[in-house]
Design a protein around this motif. Structure first.
Motif, PDB file in Angstrom:
ATOM      1  N   MET A   7       0.878  -1.193  -0.196  1.00  0.00           N
ATOM      2  CA  MET A   7      -0.239  -0.123   0.079  1.00  0.00           C
ATOM      3  C   MET A   7       0.936   1.402  -0.042  1.00  0.00           C
ATOM      4  O   MET A   7       0.432   2.397  -0.381  1.00  0.00           O
ATOM      5  N   SER A  10       2.381   3.666  -4.990  1.00  0.00           N
ATOM      6  CA  SER A  10       1.218   4.070  -5.813  1.00  0.00           C
ATOM      7  C   SER A  10       1.340   3.197  -7.156  1.00  0.00           C
ATOM      8  O   SER A  10       0.417   2.867  -7.729  1.00  0.00           O
ATOM      9  N   VAL A 322      -6.403  -7.734  -0.411  1.00  0.00           N
ATOM     10  CA  VAL A 322      -6.500  -6.758  -1.309  1.00  0.00           C
ATOM     11  C   VAL A 322      -5.660  -6.730  -2.772  1.00  0.00           C
ATOM     12  O   VAL A 322      -5.496  -6.296  -3.655  1.00  0.00           O
ATOM     13  N   CYS A 323      -5.240  -8.317  -2.896  1.00  0.00           N
ATOM     14  CA  CYS A 323      -4.415  -8.817  -4.007  1.00  0.00           C
ATOM     15  C   CYS A 323      -4.698 -10.139  -4.332  1.00  0.00           C
ATOM     16  O   CYS A 323      -3.845 -11.013  -3.821  1.00  0.00           O
ATOM     17  N   THR A 328      -4.604 -12.665 -10.153  1.00  0.00           N
ATOM     18  CA  THR A 328      -2.874 -12.267 -10.790  1.00  0.00           C
ATOM     19  C   THR A 328      -1.962 -13.495 -11.230  1.00  0.00           C
ATOM     20  O   THR A 328      -1.005 -13.245 -11.929  1.00  0.00           O
ATOM     21  N   SER A 494     -10.206  -9.068  -4.296  1.00  0.00           N
ATOM     22  CA  SER A 494      -9.794  -7.761  -4.921  1.00  0.00           C
ATOM     23  C   SER A 494      -8.376  -7.835  -5.428  1.00  0.00           C
ATOM     24  O   SER A 494      -7.600  -8.659  -4.933  1.00  0.00           O
ATOM     25  N   THR A 495      -8.299  -7.032  -6.320  1.00  0.00           N
ATOM     26  CA  THR A 495      -6.511  -6.793  -6.832  1.00  0.00           C
ATOM     27  C   THR A 495      -6.052  -5.315  -6.829  1.00  0.00           C
ATOM     28  O   THR A 495      -5.298  -5.041  -7.357  1.00  0.00           O
ATOM     29  N   GLU A 496      -7.068  -4.784  -6.024  1.00  0.00           N
ATOM     30  CA  GLU A 496      -6.872  -3.203  -5.858  1.00  0.00           C
ATOM     31  C   GLU A 496      -5.383  -2.852  -5.170  1.00  0.00           C
ATOM     32  O   GLU A 496      -4.836  -1.777  -5.520  1.00  0.00           O
ATOM     33  N   GLY A 497      -4.943  -3.604  -4.268  1.00  0.00           N
ATOM     34  CA  GLY A 497      -3.722  -3.465  -3.356  1.00  0.00           C
ATOM     35  C   GLY A 497      -2.215  -4.064  -4.193  1.00  0.00           C
ATOM     36  O   GLY A 497      -1.673  -4.268  -3.222  1.00  0.00           O
ATOM     37  N   CYS A 498      -2.441  -4.607  -5.159  1.00  0.00           N
ATOM     38  CA  CYS A 498      -1.311  -5.350  -5.641  1.00  0.00           C
ATOM     39  C   CYS A 498       0.031  -4.463  -5.773  1.00  0.00           C
ATOM     40  O   CYS A 498      -0.002  -3.281  -6.286  1.00  0.00           O
ATOM     41  N   SER A 501       2.677  -5.841 -11.027  1.00  0.00           N
ATOM     42  CA  SER A 501       1.868  -5.736 -12.277  1.00  0.00           C
ATOM     43  C   SER A 501       1.574  -7.140 -12.763  1.00  0.00           C
ATOM     44  O   SER A 501       2.279  -7.922 -12.278  1.00  0.00           O
ATOM     45  N   GLN A 504      -3.967  -7.821 -17.258  1.00  0.00           N
ATOM     46  CA  GLN A 504      -5.290  -7.746 -16.766  1.00  0.00           C
ATOM     47  C   GLN A 504      -6.242  -8.459 -17.525  1.00  0.00           C
ATOM     48  O   GLN A 504      -6.228  -8.158 -18.845  1.00  0.00           O
TER      49      GLN A 504
END
Length: 604
Positions: A7, A10, A322-323, A328, A494-498, A501, A504
Motif C-alpha cells: 500500500m 502507488s 487486497v491482492c 493475478t 480484490s486486486t486493488e492493492g497489488c 503488475s 489484466q
C-alpha cells in the motif's frame, strides 16, 4: 514484502513473474529438511524389513494384531488427512467460506456409528480383509464385487493424493510435478514394500508430528505477521467468509447444514467405517476396547487438524484480501494458495519452508503407503486366495505382496498425468470420484449389517446398479464442471492493492455481450439439473440407489433369515432378533400348553 507493504507504493514496481521467482527461494536447508524426512521414512522401512523383520502374512498385513493404541491412532489420522485436506481445506475456506468446517459435526456422528455398529463386527470376526465379511454374509461374488469397488476407489484416489503435494513443491521450488512425484514415491514404495504394516504405522507416527507441527507453525507465524487474530477474524467477517451454513433444504445448494451433517456423515462413514485403509489398522489392535480408544483419538485429532486447516484458509484471505493471487496468477492453481502463504511468511527462515513441504508430503506419503498396503491385502485375500486350492509358500506369498505394492505404486505415479488435466478443486474432485464406488460399497455393507432379510442376489444386483448409476452421474457432473458449464458461487476478491503488475484479464461476466457475438458455451447443451446436486450428497445417492434396488430384489427372491449367523449383524440388530425369537418361542410354548389343556378337557 508483505501485502501491507504494497500500500505504500502507488505504482507497481515488479511483475508477477518477478514476484513469483522471489517466492521460490527454496534453499539448501529446506532441501535438507525435506530429504531428512524422506530418509527417516526409508530407515523405518529398513528397520522393519531387515533388522526387526516381519514374518508371515498376518504380521505383514495387520502387524500380528498386537500393536499399540497410540501409534495406530496417529496412523489413522495421518492416513485420513492427506495432502488433499491440508491444501484443499484452506482453499475451500478462501474461495467459498467457512461453511465446510461444520462437517466436523459429521465426524463426531461417524465416531458413534463406527463404535457401536461397524467396528464390533469387524473386530470380533478377526478379519484381514474387510471384504471377507461380504463372503460370510452373502457369498464369494459379493466379496469379489466389494474388492473390485475398493480397488477402483484406491486407483482413482491415490493419484490425487500424490499430485496435491507435488503442486505445493512446484509452488515453492518451481520443480515440475512430474519430476518430484516419482522420486518421493520410490521412497514410499520402498518402505511400504519391505516393512509391511508396522513400517506404515510407524512412518505415519513420525509424519503426523511433522504434519501438525508445520501447520501450527504456519498459523502462529502468519497470524503474528499479518497483525493478530482479531484482524484475521475482522477481514473474513467483512468479506462474508466467516459464516454459518444455510438451512436451505435445496439439495442443489453446494453447502447447507443438511448436506454437511447428513451428506458429510455418510461420506465419511464410507471412508472410515468400511474402507480397508482404515479398518485394517483397527484390526491390528488386540481388543475391541483398544480399537474404540484408537477411534476416538482419531476423531479428536481429525477435528483439531480440520480446525487448523480451516483457520489457515482464513489467514490466507487476511494476507491477500487486497491482492488475490488467483486472479493475478501468482498462484498457478487454487491448491497452491497455502504454499504461497508459507513462502511469504517463512522464506526468511532457512529450513522452515522445507518443514512445511515435508509436512504436506508426510500427509501424502501416509495415505499412499496405507493404500498400497491395503491393496496388497485385498489382492492376496480377495483376488487370489479364494480361487487357489493350495496355499502359497511363505516365500512366494512375501514376493507376491511386495510385487503388488511395486506395480500399484508405479501405476499411481503414471495416473498423476490424468489428474493434472481435470482442472478441478481437489477437495471436491476427490469426493466426486470417491462416491462412484463409495456409495455402492457402503450400501452393500450397510444392507448386510443392518438388514438381515437382504440376500446375496439383492446385494449383487443393487451393488452393480449403484456402481453403474454413480459412474454415469459422477463422471458426467465432473465433465460439466471441468468444461465450465457448471460454476459455483465464490466469495469476493480484490486486486486493488497489488504491489506488482499482472496481465489484466477483463471479467466478461460483468459485461453484457453484444447480440451478434455468440459464446462457445452457446453450442453446448445445458447440463441436467441433477448434475448440479451438491457433491456432499453423492455418496448418499449411491448408497440409497444400491440399498433400494437390493431391498426390492431381496423381497422378490426372499430367503430364510433364521439361517443367518447373528455375529454378522450389528449388535442392536442381534438383540432385536433374539427378542423376536424369544417371543416366537414363548408363543409356541403357550400354544402348545393351550392345546395340551384342551386335549385334557376333552378327555375328561
Amino acid at each position: 514484502m508483505t501485502v501491507e507493504d504494497s500500500m505504500e507504493d502507488s505504482q507497481p514496481s515488479w511483475s508477477v513473474q518477478e514476484v513469483g521467482e522471489m517466492m521460490r527461494s527454496f534453499g539448501i536447508w529446506d532441501y535438507a529438511v525435506f530429504t531428512f524426512m524422506l530418509a527417516c521414512c526409508g530407515f523405518v522401512g529398513i528397520y522393519f524389513g531387515f533388522i526387526k523383520k516381519s514374518s508371515g502374512v498376518d504380521e505383514y498385513l495387520v502387524g500380528g494384531r498386537n500393536m499399540k493404541t497410540f501409534p495406530v491412532s496417529l496412523s489413522l489420522i495421518a492416513s485420513f488427512i492427506s495432502g488433499i485436506s491440508l491444501l484443499g481445506t484452506p482453499t475451500e475456506v478462501y474461495v467459498h467460506g467457512t461453511s465446510y468446517l461444520f462437517i466436523g459435526i459429521a465426524v463426531i456422528i461417524v465416531g458413534f456409528l463406527m463404535s457401536t455398529i461397524y467396528l464390533p463386527i469387524f473386530h470380533e470376526l478377526k478379519l484381514t480383509s474387510t471384504y471377507e465379511y461380504l463372503e460370510k454374509r452373502f457369498d464369494k461374488k459379493i466379496r469379489l464385487l466389494g474388492s473390485v469397488l475398493f480397488s477402483i476407489s484406491i486407483m482413482t484416489w491415490l493419484p490425487i493424493v500424490i499430485y496435491v503435494p507435488a503442486l505445493a513443491f512446484n509452488q515453492v521450488t518451481g520443480v515440475n510435478v512430474h519430476v518430484v512425484t516419482p522420486f518421493v514415491c520410490i521412497v514410499c514404495i520402498f518402505y511400504t514394500c519391505v516393512g509391511g504394516l508396522r513400517a506404515v504405522v510407524w512412518t505415519d507416527f513420525i509424519q503426523t508430528f511433522i504434519m501438525f507441527g508445520s501447520m501450527v507453525l504456519i498459523v502462529i507465524k502468519g497470524t503474528s505477521d499479518v497483525g493478530g487474530f482479531s484482524l484475521v477474524i475482522r477481514r473474513n467477517l467483512e468479506s462474508g467468509r466467516l459464516e454459518f451454513p444455510t438451512t436451505d433444504c435445496n439439495p442443489l445448494t453446494r453447502h447447507t447444514i443438511w448436506s454437511l451433517v447428513v451428506g458429510g456423515c455418510i461420506h465419511w462413514l464410507q471412508i472410515s467405517g468400511i474402507n480397508q485403509n482404515m479398518v485394517q489398522r483397527y484390526l491390528a489392535l488386540p481388543t475391541l476396547q483398544s480399537a474404540r480408544r484408537a477411534l476416538w483419538c482419531f476423531t479428536v485429532g481429525v477435528l483439531i487438524l480440520l480446525g487448523i486447516c480451516g483457520y489457515a484458509g482464513m489467514l490466507i484471505y487476511a494476507w491477500y484480501h487486497v491482492c488475490d493471487p488467483l486472479t493475478t496468477k501468482l498462484a498457478g492453481a487454487k491448491d497452491q494458495l497455502l504454499p504461497l502463504l508459507v513462502m511469504n511468511i517463512l522464506r526468511e527462515f532457512p529450513g522452515l519452508p522445507g518443514l512445511f513441504v515435508a509436512g504436506v508430503f508426510s500427509a501424502a506419503l501416509s495415505s499412499l503407503s496405507t493404500g498400497l498396503n491395503s491393496m496388497a491385502a485385498v489382492v492376496l485375500e480377495d483376488f487370489i486366495k479364494p480361487f487357489k486350492k493350495t496355499p502359497f509358500s511363505p516365500k512366494v506369498t512375501d514376493i507376491l505382496l511386495k510385487l503388488t505394492v511395486i506395480i500399484l505404486g508405479v501405476l499411481c505415479v503414471a495416473l498423476v498425468f490424468v489428474v493434472e488435466k481435470t482442472g478441478s478443486h481437489v477437495l471436491q474432485l476427490s469426493t466426486n470420484l470417491a462416491s462412484i464406488t463409495g456409495g455402492p460399497s457402503l450400501g452393500i455393507f450397510s444392507m448386510g449389517i443392518l438388514l438381515p432379510w437382504v440376500n446375496a442376489k439383492g446385494a449383487l444386483i443393487g451393488g452393480l446398479a449403484g456402481l453403474g448409476f454413480m459412474g454415469w452421474f459422477s463422471l458426467s457432473a465432473e465433465a460439466a464442471i471441468a468444461s465450465g458449464r457448471i460454476k459455483f458461487d465464490e466469495k469476493p476478491v480484490s486486486t486493488e492493492g497489488c504491489y506488482y503488475s499482472f496481465p489484466q484479464v477483463e471479467n466478461l461476466m460483468l459485461l453484457e455481450p453484444p447480440d451478434n457475438i455468440l459464446d462457445n458455451d452457446d453450442f453446448l447443451p445445458e447440463p441436467l439439473a441433477l448434475y448440479r446436486l451438491s457433491y456432499l450428497w453423492y455418496t448418499v445417492t449411491g448408497a440409497l440407489v444400491t440399498m433400494t434396488i437390493g431391498l426390492i430384489v431381496s423381497c422378490i427372491t426372499s430367503e430364510n433369515v433364521e439361517k443367518l449367523d447373528p455375529m454378522l449383524l450389528a449388535p442392536f440388530i442381534r438383540r432385536l432378533l433374539k427378542n423376536k425369537q424369544s417371543r416366537h418361542e414363548s408363543g409356541n410354548l403357550e400354544m402348545s400348553l393351550e392345546v395340551h389343556r384342551t386335549a385334557e378337557e376333552n378327555t375328561a
